[in-house]
Design an enzyme around this catalytic site. Structure first.
Site, PDB file in Angstrom:
ATOM      1  N   LYS A  78       8.229   4.075   5.039  1.00 25.04           N
ATOM      2  CA  LYS A  78       8.955   5.868   4.695  1.00 25.04           C
ATOM      3  C   LYS A  78      10.861   5.869   4.271  1.00 25.04           C
ATOM      4  O   LYS A  78      10.500   7.392   4.234  1.00 25.04           O
ATOM      5  CB  LYS A  78       8.775   6.716   6.058  1.00 25.04           C
ATOM      6  CG  LYS A  78       7.558   6.285   6.375  1.00 25.04           C
ATOM      7  CD  LYS A  78       6.390   7.289   6.290  1.00 25.04           C
ATOM      8  CE  LYS A  78       4.757   7.412   6.562  1.00 25.04           C
ATOM      9  NZ  LYS A  78       4.387   7.894   5.973  1.00 25.04           N
TER      10      LYS A  78
ATOM     11  N   TYR B 100       6.048  -0.090   9.109  1.00 22.03           N
ATOM     12  CA  TYR B 100       5.334   0.962   8.617  1.00 22.03           C
ATOM     13  C   TYR B 100       7.301   1.887   8.080  1.00 22.03           C
ATOM     14  O   TYR B 100       6.849   2.666   7.127  1.00 22.03           O
ATOM     15  CB  TYR B 100       5.135   1.320  10.200  1.00 22.03           C
ATOM     16  CG  TYR B 100       4.784   2.567   9.752  1.00 22.03           C
ATOM     17  CD1 TYR B 100       4.366   3.314   8.465  1.00 22.03           C
ATOM     18  CD2 TYR B 100       5.664   4.082  10.778  1.00 22.03           C
ATOM     19  CE1 TYR B 100       4.650   4.400   8.819  1.00 22.03           C
ATOM     20  CE2 TYR B 100       5.222   4.846  10.524  1.00 22.03           C
ATOM     21  CZ  TYR B 100       4.801   6.045   9.905  1.00 22.03           C
ATOM     22  OH  TYR B 100       4.653   7.173   9.763  1.00 22.03           O
ATOM     23  N   HIS B 101       8.135   2.144   9.196  1.00 19.64           N
ATOM     24  CA  HIS B 101       8.737   3.188   9.600  1.00 19.64           C
ATOM     25  C   HIS B 101       9.936   2.856   7.923  1.00 19.64           C
ATOM     26  O   HIS B 101      10.374   3.770   6.932  1.00 19.64           O
ATOM     27  CB  HIS B 101       9.945   3.009  10.308  1.00 19.64           C
ATOM     28  CG  HIS B 101       9.245   3.533  11.224  1.00 19.64           C
ATOM     29  ND1 HIS B 101       8.597   2.995  12.603  1.00 19.64           N
ATOM     30  CD2 HIS B 101       8.700   4.691  11.803  1.00 19.64           C
ATOM     31  CE1 HIS B 101       8.619   3.511  13.637  1.00 19.64           C
ATOM     32  NE2 HIS B 101       8.320   4.758  12.918  1.00 19.64           N
TER      33      HIS B 101
ATOM     34  N   SER C 190      11.049  -0.467  12.626  1.00 17.87           N
ATOM     35  CA  SER C 190       9.310  -1.260  11.864  1.00 17.87           C
ATOM     36  C   SER C 190       9.399  -0.603  10.440  1.00 17.87           C
ATOM     37  O   SER C 190       9.721  -0.181   9.806  1.00 17.87           O
ATOM     38  CB  SER C 190       8.702  -0.365  12.649  1.00 17.87           C
ATOM     39  OG  SER C 190       7.861   0.443  12.205  1.00 17.87           O
TER      40      SER C 190
ATOM     41  N   VAL D 219       3.589   2.149  30.280  1.00 17.71           N
ATOM     42  CA  VAL D 219       5.081   2.624  29.931  1.00 17.71           C
ATOM     43  C   VAL D 219       5.167   1.668  29.526  1.00 17.71           C
ATOM     44  O   VAL D 219       5.625   0.538  30.074  1.00 17.71           O
ATOM     45  CB  VAL D 219       5.601   3.041  31.275  1.00 17.71           C
ATOM     46  CG1 VAL D 219       7.241   3.275  30.577  1.00 17.71           C
ATOM     47  CG2 VAL D 219       5.354   4.687  31.184  1.00 17.71           C
TER      48      VAL D 219
ATOM     49  N   THR E  71       8.208  10.415   8.479  1.00 15.39           N
ATOM     50  CA  THR E  71       8.839  10.132   9.862  1.00 15.39           C
ATOM     51  C   THR E  71      10.024  10.761  10.477  1.00 15.39           C
ATOM     52  O   THR E  71      10.830  10.188   9.835  1.00 15.39           O
ATOM     53  CB  THR E  71       8.222   9.181  10.376  1.00 15.39           C
ATOM     54  OG1 THR E  71       8.465   8.534  11.681  1.00 15.39           O
ATOM     55  CG2 THR E  71       8.806   7.874   9.550  1.00 15.39           C
TER      56      THR E  71
ATOM     57  N   ASN F 184       0.825  -1.289   0.086  1.00 18.54           N
ATOM     58  CA  ASN F 184      -0.247  -0.173   0.010  1.00 18.54           C
ATOM     59  C   ASN F 184       1.017   1.164  -0.208  1.00 18.54           C
ATOM     60  O   ASN F 184       0.467   1.947  -0.572  1.00 18.54           O
ATOM     61  CB  ASN F 184      -1.105  -0.372   1.002  1.00 18.54           C
ATOM     62  CG  ASN F 184      -2.074   1.175   1.437  1.00 18.54           C
ATOM     63  OD1 ASN F 184      -2.710   0.890   0.767  1.00 18.54           O
ATOM     64  ND2 ASN F 184      -1.765   2.171   1.806  1.00 18.54           N
TER      65      ASN F 184
END
Lengths: 424, 424
Positions: free
Chosen positions: A193, A189-190, A187, A262, A145, A119
């Site tokens: 990018k 995702y990163h 990740s 946390v 990012t 995607n």
């Protein structure tokens, strides 16, 4: 007035950006395939705030502002559909938000890894290939990012995209070079990018596309000047373990009486930006395009850095919430420093909204207002980075306060080792 | 004996590699969706050598060697199909050739750009995601390209993947770092190989996958020890403007009496490797895997560098062929130097086959043997990098010899300016 196409204009950053650009007098068209809403359904999650449909949203904006925003339900990863729309609209600027944007979701399963890569790379590359094919002269602005830089802080200030280095040659000469900052994504995702950066580098070089890549920090807050104008314009607020961002999650957890979760020691230092500054930064980027033939302009879109446990401690002090040190589902450094340059937006006139300036309260108030919509079971981060990692569950039993709690300024719930396994 | 899966095992490098690994005693399975043959049909091109079907190929190999090679017609960009096959086979090594590998094809049209990105990134990422999901411990070997480094030679020797740099901090300290060599791809195809590097970096770091990335030079030659054993095992020989590689194109042009088409000034310096060395290098890579947890091993798979006009001059001298300086359809430096380290394979025992060693004659002989199969109209490079670039046509009129011809050692056909436009 610029003819602007906002890809992914129904999302958390895309929607308030579209309103802000419209309010500034630009002609705005939104494209979105509603994938973010569909993934909510898939996960059993939902925005804490009750968001209206895209059609209701743009109708409400027309009522409130008198201004039109067009909306097209279209998948940017579908090349032919995107090409046809670009050919019709011939926008002067395109803002590319249309990527799957949650690191935990991108690590949730093999299928989600594959989806995120297909995607995100597909959408962004389609835009570039279509722009070249149509000889569009549009300024392309992409939401990247801070995570492309990685978080292995080591004393160096992270520059805005490009790094000066000296390279020793085998001829014993020293060569000076300016390079794209070496990427170290944490990740899938990163990683997408980071890969996008190479797409931009190539298309700027080969085709003289004008491209701005915004390396954004973690966004907090919900509302902007425009989304506040009407209930039907309210922005989405994600608090679930996949899409919720850390500061908003803490504020919402405090509002509903959930311990602040946390991860690990909370020693991760991250860059932050308020959603109001996000939309201002994008308007500044629109107003300051590179020239054709320029290299990609990279701007760090963040305003301050904080250590996660410091944020949790601050919110605990203000709200009386408890802290829970839970297992960290991510593979990442337990502790890191982070110093980041954001000179580029400051020079363009950005006056940052920092945590000090009180918008924390507004986010707390929104969280309280819609607390009855919270699905408590969606709070834990259950997407783990590897089978060896554990989800961030808070054990049922609340341990007695310990010394760490007092150091942190709140009550600590000790993580229960061995609890849970790979829930992905 | 290793259980090896060869993705893209029907191609120019994949097929002779599969035979070589089988001859060495490994258990070899080939996966290929025959996309290379299908693209030939699409372009109206064909291998100069008459290649047998995959089924005939593996049957012939069984006859000749007594050894089995399994063949599966499967699209690696189809995640579920690949996952199922990996689950069944559980290979110990996977060699990933299954990417669209022609720079000109990747620049031919928007649709081909999109296909190249989707296919190459999709295929390679699917392999990585599936390997993690199945907890495969396979060594993954990927065919990359020297082109990821770019060709902006500036005195530095190109190292094997990683570069030592010194970074000046804002604290006036100098930090030493070893980074992935900053990438500078010159086509969409090369860009995908640069993006692959980020996939490998992430999956080696997050999931401890064992990965070798081979940055290969331009391959020349056709036959290997194994493909020579039977007519039905013959390797493919591409001479068309999209898939033909420069040295093979020159040899074939000489064989059929076509002027040697030199793009621009022919000042491009490139790295080369003979196909026999390609298959040996891959066998060496198989035998020398990284450990789990190691960073990606990057080896430069090339044996010598040459300037294109020197190659053309050499072949012209040997064969009496004419040279034609034609328009360069590519956006690239007209002249560049190139020095490359290939210590890694030399240390593993590679004894390079250089142009000096006479295999040029073998390639000439193959070209002559099958000259009647040549489709002359497929020779020009018609895929242009931008609308401003022109295809590499030789004008009908052959200009008289000029002084450049004598310098180059052959007859020069001057490019006819203004001829042709973007034929892509």
């Amino acid at each position: 007035m610029t003819n602007i196409l906002v890809l992914g204009g129904d999302g958390f950053c895309g929607w308030p950006t579209s309103l802000h650009l419209s309010a500034l007098g630009h002609d705005v068209t939104i494209v979105d395939n509603l994938s973010r809403r569909i993934i909510d359904d898939e996960l059993g999650a939902d925005s804490l705030t009750p968001i209206a449909s895209p059609e209701e949203r743009v109708a409400a904006w027309k009522e409130v502002s008198g201004r039109d925003i067009a909306f097209h339900n279209l998948d940017v990863a579908d090349y032919d559909a995107l090409h046809a729309l670009l050919d019709t609209l011939r926008p002067e600027a395109v803002i590319q938000f249309a990527e799957q944007r949650a690191a935990p979701y991108s690590m949730k399963s093999a299928a989600r890894k594959v989806y995120t890569v297909e995607n995100n790379i597909g959408a962004t590359h389609n835009l570039l290939a279509a722009a070249v094919d149509l000889q569009l002269e549009a300024h392309i602005i992409h939401l990247g990012t801070m995570g492309v830089y990685g978080y292995d802080g080591d004393g160096l200030e992270i520059p805005e995209g490009y790094l000066n280095v000296y390279v020793p040659g085998d001829d014993h000469e020293i060569y000076k070079r300016q390079i794209l900052y070496p990427t170290n994504p944490g990740s899938v995702y990163h990683m997408t990018k980071s890969m996008d950066q190479l797409l931009f580098q190539f298309y700027a070089k080969n085709d003289n596309l004008r491209i701005t890549d915004l390396h954004q920090g973690i966004v907090w807050g919900t509302q902007t000047e425009e989304t506040r104008l009407d209930e039907r314009l309210v922005n989405r607020f994600d608090y679930d373990g996949d899409y919720g961002t850390v500061l908003n999650r803490f504020l919402m957890q405090a509002a509903v009486g959930h311990p602040l979760t946390v991860h690990g020691t909370g020693g991760q230092t991250r860059a932050f930006i308020n959603i109001q500054d996000t939309v201002r930064c994008i308007a500044l980027a629109v107003a300051n395009p590179p020239e054709a033939g320029d290299r990609v302009v990279i701007r760090n879109q963040m305003t301050e850095t904080h250590r996660v446990r410091d944020l949790a401690g601050m919110i605990a002090r203000v709200t009386g919430a408890e802290l829970a040190l839970v297992d960290n589902p991510r593979k990442e450094a337990a502790e890191n420093d982070l110093r980041v340059s954001n000179r580029s937006f400051l020079e363009l006139g950005l006056d940052p909204i920092t945590l000090e300036k009180g918008l924390l309260n507004e986010t707390l108030e929104i969280s309280q207002k819609y607390a009855d919509r919270c699905r408590m079971e969606m709070i834990p981060c259950v997407s783990t980075w590897t089978p060896e990692h554990r989800p961030g569950f808070v054990p049922e039993e609340i341990a007695a306060q310990d010394s760490k709690a007092r150091q942190l300024g709140g009550n600590v719930v000790a993580p229960k080792k061995g609890f849970g396994s790979n829930a992905a």
